[in-house]
Write a protein that holds these residues in place. Structure first.
Motif, PDB file in Angstrom:
ATOM      1  N   MET A   1       0.846  -1.203   0.000  1.00 51.30           N
ATOM      2  CA  MET A   1       0.000   0.000   0.000  1.00 51.30           C
ATOM      3  C   MET A   1       0.880   1.252   0.000  1.00 51.30           C
ATOM      4  O   MET A   1       1.927   1.300   0.635  1.00 51.30           O
ATOM      5  CB  MET A   1      -0.876  -0.010   1.272  1.00 51.30           C
ATOM      6  CG  MET A   1      -1.833   1.148   1.386  1.00 51.30           C
ATOM      7  SD  MET A   1      -3.351   0.917   0.423  1.00 51.30           S
ATOM      8  CE  MET A   1      -4.237   2.414   0.791  1.00 51.30           C
ATOM      9  N   LYS A   3       2.081   4.881   0.983  1.00 49.40           N
ATOM     10  CA  LYS A   3       2.052   5.534   2.293  1.00 49.40           C
ATOM     11  C   LYS A   3       2.650   6.930   2.187  1.00 49.40           C
ATOM     12  O   LYS A   3       3.686   7.123   1.544  1.00 49.40           O
ATOM     13  CB  LYS A   3       2.899   4.699   3.249  1.00 49.40           C
ATOM     14  CG  LYS A   3       2.554   4.844   4.713  1.00 49.40           C
ATOM     15  CD  LYS A   3       3.576   4.048   5.497  1.00 49.40           C
ATOM     16  CE  LYS A   3       2.986   3.351   6.693  1.00 49.40           C
ATOM     17  NZ  LYS A   3       4.021   2.635   7.443  1.00 49.40           N
ATOM     18  N   VAL A  27      -4.768   6.639   0.375  1.00 47.84           N
ATOM     19  CA  VAL A  27      -3.440   6.108   0.755  1.00 47.84           C
ATOM     20  C   VAL A  27      -3.304   6.064   2.281  1.00 47.84           C
ATOM     21  O   VAL A  27      -4.065   6.711   3.003  1.00 47.84           O
ATOM     22  CB  VAL A  27      -2.306   6.977   0.169  1.00 47.84           C
ATOM     23  CG1 VAL A  27      -2.274   6.894  -1.341  1.00 47.84           C
ATOM     24  CG2 VAL A  27      -2.445   8.431   0.626  1.00 47.84           C
ATOM     25  N   ASP A  28      -2.343   5.277   2.764  1.00 47.79           N
ATOM     26  CA  ASP A  28      -2.048   5.263   4.199  1.00 47.79           C
ATOM     27  C   ASP A  28      -1.344   6.562   4.568  1.00 47.79           C
ATOM     28  O   ASP A  28      -0.462   7.023   3.850  1.00 47.79           O
ATOM     29  CB  ASP A  28      -1.113   4.098   4.545  1.00 47.79           C
ATOM     30  CG  ASP A  28      -1.856   2.777   4.541  1.00 47.79           C
ATOM     31  OD1 ASP A  28      -3.103   2.815   4.583  1.00 47.79           O
ATOM     32  OD2 ASP A  28      -1.199   1.728   4.475  1.00 47.79           O
TER      33      ASP A  28
END
Lengths: 226, 476
Positions: A1, A3, A27-28
């Motif tokens: 993912m 970040k 997004v993280d």
């Protein structure tokens, strides 16, 4: 993912605006609240006095991201050197990009300038992850003499951003910041690659900082990975 | 409760309790993460640590005292500086071990309060605070002498002696700057130290060659100890202020990267660097002129020596160096002094308010006021020698107690005690360190001794009045 790191001067009124909560919801997010102390002050002393207040503000920001449908973790640091802290946390948390917070009200127009020998592939992949399946207009701007129209077009198409429009202005490399700032007022977010350090940056400050300052909006800098 | 879990406890007269340090993990030496997850960045490297030590020490001690010292001890004044270096090294080693076991802000105060308890801690903390105040005043008077010399050389004559006035103006300026200045003074300090070392090295290179007879006329040999051995020791006591500063490295222990390695290197290294410079400088100065003539130049004798080597250019270089050195020492001492106040306040031995920070500038304005205002009052006295000696006495008591702390820690090592650096032959080093620290006080002037004792009694009185229920021994 994917970040991103959002460093915020937590006790000096710096904050995150609604547009940015929405933009970053795909997004993280790592929100780094920091307070920079001068040499006269031990970081520990500042922590004792301001920790609670800073943590409360950080929690507020985390809720902002959660309400926008995103996911955020928070970190709090007291430091004598903010740059060292931001660099360290970026590496520790393995972030792909650093966000310079600025005012953004909406979340539907992105400007992606290519400048300073940036890595086209990394930047385009990041933009694709950020946009996701949302209806966001992406405008690419080629300011870099070293990067050709085909190279950018191919990267955009490969990443599924085939609707993005692309303008080439390589002749304005000399005054890239003014060119970006002029256009940026019409956009909600500027995404750019990490520029390779040059002499003028050493003299005038980081390129991305000057873009953020002149365009007033948030700027995301995608890290160059080697 | 075992010592490893013991915590600071009790409350002071205002009902405040010591702030318990949270358990923490140090990751890769660049950050301290507290139990609550808050991160404290470590930003000072080895060079920064050395610059703090050297920058605090190279100040008025070497630029003001050579003339006075030569007048008292003759050429053997170089030996007086060497005695100071040996004592400083005997203390720097135990302090290094304790600092690597307890890398916390507060330095000497922290070790003593944790190994010998709150009463000894209060006496040391208050002594440290005021020692730095006396030292800052001494540096500022030194600055005043150099600034007055500059005025005299450019031909400005005043109806009064400008030394104290200039010291006061600059002291007020420094204190004011420390409230609002967010510039990175640590970086500036590094440059100042580099410039000082270059100027002194040039001075020594030329002066050394001249003293050994390679350049210029050979000077008439003089008796090494014209007044006997006793003045050499009393002079050592007088000039010991020149070594106050290595322990300041320990007061920023909480901010030093990789403290296990960098703290001992910075402390011992800075004593060795300045010690060698001092001994050589005094040797050169006493070789250039006879010690009697040197003494007649007073506080700015170094300028005359440089002038005799290189004419006006040399005099200007030493004047500039003297101004830079005294200002950087005064600045470093005012800041360290405010850290001592913070350490006391954190442990509830002083009111919590004393460590308040203003949000706008991020500076501890109350603690800085407690450092700056008394400094200015003492500058007004203009008593160079008394100021220097009281600063030394108050620090020497702390140094002696640091050595005693090491003996106490090692004799009965608590579980948490795990220093990265261990003093070889520790009973000998720490024993000699304690004896020589306390012993040197005996060779100072009566007035200085009385002021020192009064300060310590007042500190003990404060403890019994304000914080007798606070317990700190073994609390980490």
């Amino acid at each position: 993912m994917t970040k991103v790191l959002v460093p915020v001067k937590i006790l000096e009124g710096e904050s995150v605006t609604p547009g940015l909560f929405d933009l970053l919801s795909t997004v993280d997010v790592v929100v780094l609240g920091y307070y920079e102390v001068p040499d006269q002050t031990p970081a520990e002393q500042a922590k004792l006095q301001f920790e609670e207040r800073a943590q409360a503000k950080l929690d507020e920001l985390r809720r902002g991201f959660a309400d926008a449908g995103g996911d955020a973790e928070t970190r709090l640091a007291f430091t004598g050197e903010a740059e060292q802290t931001i660099a360290r946390v970026t590496v520790e948390a393995d972030c792909d990009a650093i966000v310079h917070p600025g005012v953004a009200h909406d979340a539907d127009r992105l400007l992606v300038p290519f400048v300073g020998r940036a890595d086209v592939g990394t930047v385009v992949d990041f933009v694709a992850a950020l946009v996701g399946d949302r209806d966001i207009t992406v405008s690419a701007l080629g300011l870099d003499e070293a990067v050709s129209r085909e190279e950018i077009r191919n990267a955009l198409d490969a990443a599924g951003l085939d609707t993005a429009d692309l303008t080439m202005q390589p002749e304005s490399t000399g005054d890239a910041i003014a060119a970006i700032a002029d256009l940026a007022v019409d956009y909600d977010l500027v995404v750019m690659g990490e520029p390779k350090p040059t002499l003028s940056e050493w003299v005038f400050g980081d390129l991305e900082d000057r873009v953020a300052r002149e365009s007033l909006g948030p700027v995301v800098v995608v890290r160059a990975r080697d | 409760m075992s010592e490893s879990t013991a915590n600071a406890s009790g409350e002071n007269r205002a009902g405040e309790t010591p702030v318990a340090d949270e358990l923490e993990t140090v990751e890769d030496g660049d950050v301290t993460v507290t139990e609550g997850g808050t991160e404290l960045e470590r930003t000072i490297g080895l060079v920064g640590g050395l610059a703090i030590g050297v920058g605090t020490m190279i100040g008025a001690g070497i630029f003001v005292f050579p003339g006075i010292a030569a007048g008292q001890a003759g050429p053997a004044a170089a030996g007086s500086y060497a005695i100071g270096m040996v004592i400083a090294l005997l203390v720097a080693l135990p302090a290094s071990e304790l600092a690597t076991a307890m890398p916390k802000s507060g330095g000497g105060y922290y070790f003593v309060s944790r190994s010998l308890g709150a009463l000894a801690g209060t006496v040391v903390g208050v002594s440290l605070w005021l020692s730095l105040v006396f030292a800052s005043s001494f540096y500022l008077v030194g600055f005043g002498s150099y600034a007055a010399e500059v005025l005299a050389r450019v031909g400005i004559t005043l109806s009064f002696s400008p030394t104290v006035a200039l010291g006061l103006v600059f002291g007020a300026l420094l204190t004011g700057l420390s409230f609002t200045g967010t510039e990175n003074t640590a970086k500036l300090q590094n440059y100042v130290v580099a410039i000082l070392l270059v100027i002194l090295s040039l001075f020594l290179a030329y002066g050394g060659a001249s003293a050994l007879g390679f350049i210029g006329e050979s000077s008439t040999p003089e008796t090494f100890m014209p007044f006997g051995a006793m003045p050499v020791v009393t002079t050592a006591a007088l000039v010991f202020t020149s070594y106050l500063g290595f322990a300041q490295v320990a007061t920023v222990a909480g901010e030093i990267k990789n403290p296990g390695r960098n703290l001992p290197l910075a402390m011992v290294g800075s004593v060795l660097i300045v010690g060698v410079f001092y001994v050589c400088t005094v040797f050169v100065a006493t070789s250039a002129f006879g010690s009697a003539k040197l003494a007649s130049f007073g506080e700015t004798a170094m300028v005359e020596v440089a002038g005799s080597f290189w004419g006006p250019a040399g005099a200007i270089a030493i004047l500039v160096a003297g101004l830079l050195a005294t200002v950087s020492s005064a600045n470093a001492s005012i800041m360290s002094s405010s850290r001592a106040v913070f350490a006391l306040s954190k442990d509830a031995l002083a009111p919590k308010k004393a460590s308040a920070i203003n949000l706008k500038y991020g500076t501890p304005h109350v603690a800085l006021t407690m450092a700056g205002v008394p400094t200015l009052l003492l500058v007004a006295s203009g008593e160079t020698e008394i100021l220097a000696e009281v600063a030394s006495i108050l620090s020497l008591v702390m140094y002696g107690l640091i050595c005693v702390s090491l003996l106490a820690m090692r004799r009965d090592e608590p579980e948490w005690y795990d220093p990265d650096f261990r003093v070889p032959a520790y009973p000998v080093v720490a024993g000699l360190g304690a004896l020589s620290s306390f012993g040197l006080i005996a060779f100072m002037q009566r007035t200085s001794q009385i002021v020192g004792v009064v300060v310590m009694l007042a500190a003990a009185g404060w403890y019994y009045y304000y914080a007798r229920d606070v317990s700190l021994k073994g609390a980490l």
